[in-house]
Each structure stands twice: as structure tokens, then as C-alpha cells.
Scaffold this active site. Sequence first.
Site, PDB file in Angstrom:
ATOM      1  N   ASP A  17       1.757  -1.663   3.587  1.00 46.02           N
ATOM      2  CA  ASP A  17       2.748  -2.741   3.649  1.00 46.02           C
ATOM      3  C   ASP A  17       2.285  -4.003   2.931  1.00 46.02           C
ATOM      4  O   ASP A  17       2.672  -5.105   3.292  1.00 46.02           O
ATOM      5  CB  ASP A  17       3.081  -3.064   5.117  1.00 46.02           C
ATOM      6  CG  ASP A  17       1.840  -3.407   5.924  1.00 46.02           C
ATOM      7  OD1 ASP A  17       0.727  -3.337   5.392  1.00 46.02           O
ATOM      8  OD2 ASP A  17       2.006  -3.758   7.114  1.00 46.02           O
ATOM      9  N   LYS A  24      -7.179 -12.438  14.145  1.00 43.44           N
ATOM     10  CA  LYS A  24      -6.155 -13.338  14.691  1.00 43.44           C
ATOM     11  C   LYS A  24      -6.750 -14.439  15.573  1.00 43.44           C
ATOM     12  O   LYS A  24      -6.549 -14.469  16.795  1.00 43.44           O
ATOM     13  CB  LYS A  24      -5.113 -12.532  15.471  1.00 43.44           C
ATOM     14  CG  LYS A  24      -4.452 -11.482  14.582  1.00 43.44           C
ATOM     15  CD  LYS A  24      -3.193 -10.917  15.190  1.00 43.44           C
ATOM     16  CE  LYS A  24      -2.450 -10.032  14.213  1.00 43.44           C
ATOM     17  NZ  LYS A  24      -2.876  -8.681  14.058  1.00 43.44           N
ATOM     18  N   ASP A  44       2.142  -9.775   2.537  1.00 45.65           N
ATOM     19  CA  ASP A  44       2.195  -8.808   3.623  1.00 45.65           C
ATOM     20  C   ASP A  44       3.670  -8.640   3.984  1.00 45.65           C
ATOM     21  O   ASP A  44       4.332  -9.616   4.327  1.00 45.65           O
ATOM     22  CB  ASP A  44       1.386  -9.393   4.797  1.00 45.65           C
ATOM     23  CG  ASP A  44       1.478  -8.566   6.059  1.00 45.65           C
ATOM     24  OD1 ASP A  44       2.324  -7.668   6.133  1.00 45.65           O
ATOM     25  OD2 ASP A  44       0.699  -8.843   6.988  1.00 45.65           O
TER      26      ASP A  44
HETATM   27  P1  GTP Z   1       3.734  -3.747  13.238  1.00 46.08           P
HETATM   28  O1  GTP Z   1       4.101  -2.794  14.339  1.00 46.08           O
HETATM   29  O2  GTP Z   1       4.892  -4.613  12.857  1.00 46.08           O
HETATM   30  O3  GTP Z   1       2.481  -4.521  13.514  1.00 46.08           O
HETATM   31  O4  GTP Z   1       3.453  -2.899  11.901  1.00 46.08           O
HETATM   32  P2  GTP Z   1       2.496  -1.623  11.685  1.00 46.08           P
HETATM   33  O5  GTP Z   1       2.734  -0.632  12.763  1.00 46.08           O
HETATM   34  O6  GTP Z   1       2.713  -1.144  10.290  1.00 46.08           O
HETATM   35  O7  GTP Z   1       1.035  -2.180  11.871  1.00 46.08           O
HETATM   36  P3  GTP Z   1       0.134  -2.941  10.824  1.00 46.08           P
HETATM   37  O8  GTP Z   1       0.990  -3.814   9.962  1.00 46.08           O
HETATM   38  O9  GTP Z   1      -0.982  -3.572  11.542  1.00 46.08           O
HETATM   39  O10 GTP Z   1      -0.458  -1.738   9.963  1.00 46.08           O
HETATM   40  C1  GTP Z   1      -1.142  -1.916   8.753  1.00 46.08           C
HETATM   41  C2  GTP Z   1      -1.033  -0.622   7.967  1.00 46.08           C
HETATM   42  O11 GTP Z   1      -1.655   0.438   8.672  1.00 46.08           O
HETATM   43  C3  GTP Z   1       0.410  -0.200   7.734  1.00 46.08           C
HETATM   44  O12 GTP Z   1       0.476   0.346   6.440  1.00 46.08           O
HETATM   45  C4  GTP Z   1       0.654   0.858   8.779  1.00 46.08           C
HETATM   46  O13 GTP Z   1       1.586   1.843   8.343  1.00 46.08           O
HETATM   47  C5  GTP Z   1      -0.723   1.478   8.936  1.00 46.08           C
HETATM   48  N1  GTP Z   1      -0.975   1.929  10.312  1.00 46.08           N
HETATM   49  C6  GTP Z   1      -1.045   1.153  11.437  1.00 46.08           C
HETATM   50  N2  GTP Z   1      -1.321   1.913  12.491  1.00 46.08           N
HETATM   51  C7  GTP Z   1      -1.429   3.185  12.055  1.00 46.08           C
HETATM   52  C8  GTP Z   1      -1.704   4.437  12.702  1.00 46.08           C
HETATM   53  O14 GTP Z   1      -1.904   4.527  13.906  1.00 46.08           O
HETATM   54  N3  GTP Z   1      -1.742   5.557  11.907  1.00 46.08           N
HETATM   55  C9  GTP Z   1      -1.516   5.494  10.570  1.00 46.08           C
HETATM   56  N4  GTP Z   1      -1.556   6.628   9.867  1.00 46.08           N
HETATM   57  N5  GTP Z   1      -1.253   4.339   9.919  1.00 46.08           N
HETATM   58  C10 GTP Z   1      -1.214   3.202  10.668  1.00 46.08           C
END
Ligand code: GTP
Length: 360
Positions: free
Chosen positions: A111, A162, A223
Site C-alpha cells: 500500500d 507510533k 502511504d
Molecule cells: P489497516 O487495517 O488499515 O491498518 O491496513 P492493513 O491491514 O493493510 O495493514 P498495514 O497497512 O499495517 O499493512 C502494511 C502492509 O502489510 C499492507 O500491504 C498489508 O496488505 C500487509 N499486511 C498486513 N498484515 C498482513 C498479514 O497478516 N498478512 C499479509 N500477507 N500481509 C499483511
Amino acid sequence: MTEAILLAGGKGSRLRPVTLRTPKPMVPAAGVPFLAHQLARARAAGVTHVVLATSYLAEVFEPYFGDGSALGMRLTYVTEDRPLGTGGAVRGAADALESGPADPVLVLNGDILTGLDLAGLVRGHLRAGAAVTLHLTRVDDPREYGLVPTDGTGRVLRFTEKPQRPEEIVTDQINAGCYVFRREVIDTVPAGRPVSVERETFPGLLASGALLHGVVDRSYWRDLGRPACFVQASADLVRGVVASPALPGPTGEYLLMPGARIEEGAVLGGGTVVGAGARIGAGAVVEGSVVLDGARVDEGARVHASMLGAGSYVGRGTTVTGAVVGDGARVGAANELDHGARVWCDARIPDAAIRFSPDC
Ligand code: GTP
């Protein structure tokens, strides 16, 4: 050959309702799933094999991207039955890698839109002989991010996720969500349980004396986790503020996907994208927005810095500013949706039901 792991399994909760039916990396930015931009950038940097680490709505990735040959690369899909966090996902994806123990492996959050020179990051990583190299960027308000102070040589000194207290904010350098791991370092991440690279893996490596190298880069970085940022990133892609080999048309003030229909007197600008089969009515104004496939903006409506979901409808004379209208939702005529408003998928808002009051 450089390999990459792309983290694409998060729930994207901050982007709801857009992510209720579509995982964040598959939400279209500038006309194609955001992931297509990332994969194209990776390919341009010499990456030939990407392991996609999926979990939430995992089934939608492979039908779209297939084996990757259309992108000139190989794609392997690894799916977690339950989300294992960023570290768990990296560890799980490692089994599909072909790199040797000392080889560099790129790890990309799914993202982040950036103009970073990925190949340069890998070269710097090899020169430094680091266990992990992190892309860092500077932001005005780092409180929502992971702070990563470094010394004069780029050696990472600490990780603070954070920060809440003012005394914790010791730098404006933040973790930008792109790393190069020495392959054998990934193998030290525990398998089969949730792990966060930010909170567990990186601090653990630091404590063990490993060299973590930070590279502060000033190129474009955004982001896409929140709607306003996602919409801005899409507009920046359309206008060419940041380049993407996957942009499905020339850069300009707006981008029309096949079958989009613009009626007389409608005004589009600010990097707006209008999806396939979407329709903008006569005299409507759509600025800096993402209009997804099949959405309809009726006559005289005004849409600014907003996202209109697939098949949604915005009624005659309605204004939508800094808001999200979910897939299939219907906003009647003469409403005023303002900053932060989120209309859930398939919701129905009658005519003249919502007024914005700047005094509240
Ligand atoms: P929010 O729920 O809005 O915080 O978004 P998010 O679930 O995408 O979490 P975050 O932005 O912290 O994740 C950063 C990146 O890691 C993103 O590209 C997510 O798709 C990926 N990501 C987060 N958690 C996981 C997970 O448990 N498994 C996998 N495969 N990717 C993850």
C-alpha cells in the site's frame, strides 16, 4: 535475478468501505489495481519473480494477475489461512523464494506508492553488507508511523512504533514500508505464528547486534492506507507527478477508462480517473477523484477529492467533498457529503437528507 515479496494480505480497515469487497492492493488507482503499479515498478527495477503474500480476500489476486507473464515476470501466490502479520507473511513467503542465503530479497508493503529507485536500494544494501536495509522517508508529523533514527553512516539506532509521548519523537525519519533482506535473515523469523517485522523482527535483530541500514530518500512517497491518501495517490499517477509503467493511458488532468461516458458541459480535472462504463452527467464537476467502474454522477453534481465505489450513484446537484461512497451505494439528489463521510456499500441516502454545517 532479484526476487521480491509483496505483502498484500492486510484487512485494509482504514480504507473501509472500499476494502469490504476488494483487498486494498486490488483497489483501482489511476484505472488499474494499485498492485499493478507496484509490480510494474518492481519489474522496471529488474525484479523477475514476485511472491505475493495474501490472506484477506486472497482469491481475487490470481484470476487478475495469473502467472505474471503479461507483466514480464513470474508470480507465485502464498496464502495464509489466518493473517500472520507482516513478519509472519514474509516468513511464509520465503519457502517460495529461489535466492541463495546471501542474496538480497526485496520486501514491499502493498500500500505504498513511491518513486524510490528500488535497484539502487538493493545495490546500497549489498555495499553496506547489511542484514536488512530499510527505505526511510521524512514526514512532518511522524506520530502515525514507525520512527527510525540512524547515525551518520546510516546504521539504524532504534525503532519506535507510533510514538505517543513528545520525548519519543527524536527524528522525522520513518519506516517507508520497503526493505531489502539478506535471504538467510528471513529464515530466522519464527514460522507459523503472527509476527510483526516492525515491532518484533527489526528490534530483535538490532538487539542481537545485526547491521540494519537505513536509506533516507526524498523521492515521492505516499502511504495509501486512508481514503484521502489513496485518492491523492491516484490523482498523482494520472497527472504524472509520480511515474508508473502501468498507467493505462497518457498522463494528464484526467483519465477515462474504456466505455466511460462524459456528458455535455461536465468538467473533469485534478487527476480524476473515470472507470469503465462510468457516467458523468451534464454540467457535473469532478476534481481529483476516483470514480470506479459503472459509477454514475448525475447532472450538476460536484465531486471533489473523493472516491465513488463501483456501481455507486451520486444524485443531481449533490456535492461530495473528501468523502467515500461505497460500492453500489446510492446518494440521492441535493445532499452535501463532506470531509470524512463514508457511505457504506449498497446504502441508500434519500434526496436532501444530509446537509453539511461548517459550524459543528
Ligand atoms: P489497516 O487495517 O488499515 O491498518 O491496513 P492493513 O491491514 O493493510 O495493514 P498495514 O497497512 O499495517 O499493512 C502494511 C502492509 O502489510 C499492507 O500491504 C498489508 O496488505 C500487509 N499486511 C498486513 N498484515 C498482513 C498479514 O497478516 N498478512 C499479509 N500477507 N500481509 C499483511
